[in-house]
Design a protein around this motif. Structure first.
Motif, short mmCIF file in Angstrom:
data_model
loop_
_atom_site.label_atom_id
_atom_site.label_comp_id
_atom_site.label_asym_id
_atom_site.label_seq_id
_atom_site.Cartn_x
_atom_site.Cartn_y
_atom_site.Cartn_z
N PHE A 157 0.82 -1.20 0.00
CA PHE A 157 0.00 0.00 0.00
C PHE A 157 0.87 1.26 0.00
CE2 PHE A 157 -2.64 -3.28 2.00
CZ PHE A 157 -3.72 -3.25 1.12
N LEU A 158 0.48 2.22 -0.82
CA LEU A 158 1.16 3.51 -0.91
C LEU A 158 2.65 3.37 -1.23
CD1 LEU A 158 -0.50 5.38 2.12
CD2 LEU A 158 -1.10 5.55 -0.29
N ARG A 159 2.99 2.34 -1.99
CA ARG A 159 4.40 2.14 -2.33
C ARG A 159 4.97 3.31 -3.12
NH1 ARG A 159 6.82 -2.74 -1.71
NH2 ARG A 159 8.31 -2.17 -3.33
N ASP A 160 4.15 3.90 -3.96
CA ASP A 160 4.61 5.03 -4.77
C ASP A 160 4.54 6.35 -4.03
OD1 ASP A 160 5.13 3.39 -6.98
OD2 ASP A 160 3.06 3.54 -7.67
N TRP A 161 4.06 6.31 -2.78
CA TRP A 161 3.89 7.53 -1.99
C TRP A 161 4.67 7.46 -0.68
CZ3 TRP A 161 0.88 11.85 -3.31
CH2 TRP A 161 0.14 11.72 -4.49
N SER A 162 5.57 6.49 -0.53
CA SER A 162 6.28 6.35 0.74
C SER A 162 7.65 5.73 0.53
CB SER A 162 5.47 5.48 1.71
OG SER A 162 5.32 4.17 1.20
N ARG A 177 26.04 10.33 4.30
CA ARG A 177 24.77 10.22 5.02
C ARG A 177 23.64 9.97 4.03
NH1 ARG A 177 22.21 15.35 4.86
NH2 ARG A 177 23.56 17.04 4.14
N THR A 178 22.49 9.65 4.55
CA THR A 178 21.35 9.25 3.73
C THR A 178 20.56 10.47 3.24
OG1 THR A 178 21.14 7.18 4.95
CG2 THR A 178 19.21 7.91 3.71
N TRP A 179 20.10 10.40 2.00
CA TRP A 179 19.13 11.36 1.46
C TRP A 179 17.85 10.58 1.18
CZ3 TRP A 179 20.26 16.57 -0.64
CH2 TRP A 179 21.52 17.04 -0.23
N ALA A 180 16.75 11.02 1.72
CA ALA A 180 15.48 10.31 1.55
C ALA A 180 15.05 10.35 0.08
CB ALA A 180 14.41 10.94 2.43
N PRO A 181 14.49 9.27 -0.44
CA PRO A 181 14.05 9.24 -1.84
C PRO A 181 12.83 10.12 -2.08
CG PRO A 181 13.44 7.22 -0.71
CD PRO A 181 14.30 7.98 0.24
N ALA A 182 12.65 10.49 -3.34
CA ALA A 182 11.63 11.47 -3.71
C ALA A 182 10.20 10.98 -3.49
CB ALA A 182 11.81 11.88 -5.17
N GLN A 183 9.95 9.68 -3.67
CA GLN A 183 8.56 9.23 -3.72
C GLN A 183 7.80 9.40 -2.41
OE1 GLN A 183 11.09 7.01 -3.84
NE2 GLN A 183 10.64 5.20 -2.61
N GLY A 184 8.51 9.59 -1.29
CA GLY A 184 7.82 9.77 -0.02
C GLY A 184 7.41 11.20 0.25
N LEU A 185 7.80 12.14 -0.62
CA LEU A 185 7.63 13.56 -0.34
C LEU A 185 6.45 14.15 -1.11
CD1 LEU A 185 8.77 16.04 1.13
CD2 LEU A 185 10.27 16.42 -0.85
N CYS A 186 5.70 15.02 -0.43
CA CYS A 186 4.51 15.64 -1.04
C CYS A 186 4.36 17.08 -0.54
CB CYS A 186 3.27 14.83 -0.66
SG CYS A 186 1.73 15.48 -1.31
N LEU A 187 4.18 18.01 -1.47
CA LEU A 187 3.83 19.39 -1.11
C LEU A 187 2.38 19.38 -0.65
CD1 LEU A 187 4.31 22.45 -0.97
CD2 LEU A 187 3.77 22.56 -3.42
N GLU A 188 2.18 19.58 0.65
CA GLU A 188 0.86 19.38 1.24
C GLU A 188 0.01 20.65 1.28
OE1 GLU A 188 -0.77 16.75 4.93
OE2 GLU A 188 0.77 18.22 5.44
#
Length: 246
Positions: free
Chosen positions: A121-126, A226-237
């Motif tokens: 679930f929400l694989r493309d959003w997390s 260090r780690t950079w978080a991948p783009a798919q988890g990010l959303c302009l809310e």
């Protein structure tokens, strides 16, 4: 010449970010192509936030100028018929000629979603975490970034002479079932700043680096990988304005 605005949302995976780029497919390009079809003339749009490649939005705000007759609600319906399934326009309306989607924004809020276990679930959003995280350490580390700082160590190097000082207004973390939700609100954000900040907190939460990492990076006292978080988890809310609530 009249000015109009609307809120919009988009699934960022198919696009090379919001802004028009040479030899790349952006959200702005797709939107302007659809508007040219509906309005029978080229139209240039301005967005509140210039999201990066693969980043989503549910609260982007756009304005544009148009010299002619236009019924905003009908425009929204027509655009959505052309833009589905990845882009959706909401609340198209006329506005003051002085309104500016980018410069009138008081703040922008981003949501980052981490899946705490492998899930379909929400694989493309997390971001699917493969480590056990100490969520309290994550929260404390993130809160240490609140305030006005030079966030250039959390961004891609730039040489355009523009300020790299941002005011990080507030942060919030919340566990929602199998997902960890991270919200950050600031007056402005630098290129990839949220992903860099989330990645640093992630490293502390999984025990890869000691607490205090965010402050060390802000002081430019940390040069290790260090780690950079991948783009798919990010959303302009959400984008906040003095007299426009979306």
């Amino acid at each position: 010449m009249a000015r109009f605005r609307f809120a919009m949302e988009y699934f960022g995976a198919p696009f090379a970010g919001w802004q028009t780029q040479e030899n790349a497919h952006s959200v702005q390009d797709e939107l302007e192509r659809a508007m040219a079809v509906v309005l029978h003339q080229p139209v240039r749009v301005t967005g509140a936030g210039r999201t990066d490649t693969g980043v989503h939005a549910i609260g982007q705000v756009v304005h544009f100028d148009f010299d002619g007759e236009l019924e905003p609600r009908r425009l929204g319906h027509s655009l959505n018929a052309l833009l589905r399934p990845h882009i959706q326009v909401r609340r198209a309306e006329a506005c003051s000629p002085e309104f500016h989607a980018r410069y009138d924004a008081l703040s922008r809020r981003y949501l980052y979603r981490i899946a705490l276990r492998p899930t379909v679930f929400l694989r493309d959003w997390s971001w699917q975490a493969i480590y056990r995280l100490d969520l309290e350490k994550f929260r404390i580390e993130l809160e240490s970034a609140v305030g006005q700082h030079n966030f250039s160590p959390f961004s891609i190097p730039r040489n355009d002479g523009k300020s790299t000082v941002c005011n990080l207004i507030r942060t919030e973390t919340l566990q929602d079932g199998d997902f960890f939700l991270i919200r950050v609100e600031a007056d402005r954000f630098l290129h990839k700043m949220v992903r860099s900040l989330v990645g640093a907190c992630f490293d502390v939460a999984r025990g890869a680096h000691s607490p205090g990492l965010v402050k060390a990076i802000l002081k430019d006292d940390f040069q290790e990988p260090r780690t950079w978080a991948p783009a798919q988890g990010l959303c302009l809310e959400k984008v906040t304005y003095a007299d426009y609530d979306v």
